[in-house]
Design a protein around this motif. Sequence first.
Motif, mmCIF file in Angstrom:
data_model
loop_
_atom_site.group_PDB
_atom_site.id
_atom_site.type_symbol
_atom_site.label_atom_id
_atom_site.label_comp_id
_atom_site.label_asym_id
_atom_site.label_seq_id
_atom_site.Cartn_x
_atom_site.Cartn_y
_atom_site.Cartn_z
ATOM 1 N N ALA A 152 2.203 0.977 -10.551
ATOM 2 C CA ALA A 152 3.120 0.296 -11.485
ATOM 3 C C ALA A 152 4.575 0.459 -11.057
ATOM 4 O O ALA A 152 5.425 -0.371 -11.408
ATOM 5 N N LYS A 153 4.859 1.513 -10.276
ATOM 6 C CA LYS A 153 6.227 1.751 -9.787
ATOM 7 C C LYS A 153 6.445 1.179 -8.391
ATOM 8 O O LYS A 153 7.486 1.429 -7.765
ATOM 9 N N GLY A 154 5.452 0.437 -7.893
ATOM 10 C CA GLY A 154 5.597 -0.199 -6.596
ATOM 11 C C GLY A 154 5.093 0.600 -5.419
ATOM 12 O O GLY A 154 5.286 0.207 -4.268
ATOM 13 N N ARG A 155 4.413 1.720 -5.667
ATOM 14 C CA ARG A 155 3.852 2.539 -4.589
ATOM 15 C C ARG A 155 2.348 2.277 -4.513
ATOM 16 O O ARG A 155 1.607 2.670 -5.410
ATOM 17 N N PRO A 156 1.867 1.633 -3.456
ATOM 18 C CA PRO A 156 0.448 1.232 -3.384
ATOM 19 C C PRO A 156 -0.480 2.400 -3.018
ATOM 20 O O PRO A 156 -1.069 2.446 -1.932
ATOM 21 N N VAL A 157 -0.631 3.344 -3.921
ATOM 22 C CA VAL A 157 -1.475 4.510 -3.681
ATOM 23 C C VAL A 157 -2.943 4.089 -3.631
ATOM 24 O O VAL A 157 -3.400 3.294 -4.460
#
Length: 546
Positions: free
Chosen positions: A236-241
């Motif tokens: 959701a914060k833009g980090r594609p974990v």
Amino acid sequence: MKPDSATPSRETRGRVVMLVDNGVKGDSRVQKAARSAAEAGWDVVLFGVSPTVKMQKWKLGDAEVRLIPKPAHLEPRRHDLRRPLLRRPLAYRSQQVARYRVQAAKAWRSDLAFRQAAIRASEAGHPGNSAGGSKARLLVPRVSAKVFSKWVALRARETRLLHKQRNPLTAPLDRTVTALWSKLLGERSWRRLMPNLWDFELAFAKHIDDLQPDLIHAHDFKMLGVGARAAVRARAKGRPVKLVWDAHEFVPGLPEYHGRWLPGHVAWEKEHAVFADAVITVSPSLAEMLKEGHGLRELPAVVLNAPVMKPGADEVEGAAPLGDLRELCGIGDATPLLAYVGGISPVRGVETIIEGLPSLPDVHVALVSVTPGKMKAVASTQKLANDLGVADRVHFLPFVPHWQVPEFLSDADAAVSPLHHLTNHELALSNKFFEYSQARLPLIVSDIRTMADMVKSTGQGEVFRARDTEDFVRATKAVLADPVRYENAYEKPGLLEGWTWEAQAEIIDGIYSELLPDRPRRSPAEPDGSGAEDVKNTKGSDAASV
């Protein structure tokens, strides 16, 4: 960047956070996964549950272990926090309140007895009359205390009966409530059925977020939800974990600790499985069931619970020399010796081995099963051996480190896996199966599905009917009569090479690399001469505690 997410001191391919819902030390699969991922170049931090209120840290090779305190504030059930007006109106709200009231009543009566004794002592000329007062003054309190004690005892008894009735959560009212929440909320019903699962989330969330991982590897079902929620927050914060779910067990096949435990955990797993980018599990049969049960797009990869053949330098350095198995049992090379590794409990079937010994008059058995705090199970097995007159042929030995097991067992004549029929037993290829195999021992296994099918297909042993002592004796005699026949199965090219953790680690690293294609695999490293060597060369020549 937050302090906890500082760049690692060594160059890595990315940060991997592993999650497990235990204290790590007793979980060999998790330890092996963390070590091997770190050896493959990943920056690995393994989070487990601390047994104390403080965080604990140590290293597994290049991987870091952090045990996080997990308060259980949501552990009490909702009905324990309110008065049971409908079921048992005289009961206290909880057993804690009942215990407090009972103790308070005892304290009151004890104090009155003291004051009465002080009066008698004063009348005999001893000091302290002021503590006692007068007999007349104590009459009313004594009567009141007695009545109060009986009243408290009644309510405490009602509370115990209430707890006994409530604890299984299987009464008609409980079943109705469970079914209602399951129907109304579906996959979200765990919030009502097992709200204490939030305790894992609340304990681990900040620690995971601070590390800003590239990949989360969640071991088993409880940590699936924790890992999924952390991945969703990062995405959701833009980090594609990326999220890897490592399914160790089939949740619907687990024992029910109470009436809401199973439906609650099934719902928890169902809600969070959809967030996994990749799924791995322990056997082909469980992979099929997970794919069907969760509607997975792909069949989960199988990562077997195989033993480490090349332990880390730190493991070798800190390990005590292995003793000789036969010397520890006090027997010579000519004596038939069966080996069993693992815990002792009713469902593991060890009693079948002991019950078979009277019909196997020359056979000894080594039970590599002794761990601190588990002596009750050992004592019951010792009693059974004594009752059957075979105690002199049953040898209880402590566990050895998982990577030492194959070498330690190699002097036995055969190995036994007598598991009973349970759903997860049927689906699994256990640690001991592969440890026995790497020791090149003929196997004597119960007819649980997956393991029995494997033994039949390879020819490495005999299968007997679970809990059938007579059939166990038959299978044992067959194996001991011609062990070479079964040992030859291990000569099949590639069989044992594929049943090593090193081979399984390649599968895990391949999944990581596929999910993070910008972090390519490293070229195979040259031996570093650090002392890590093939496990078959690590056996010490001196007998020692194992």
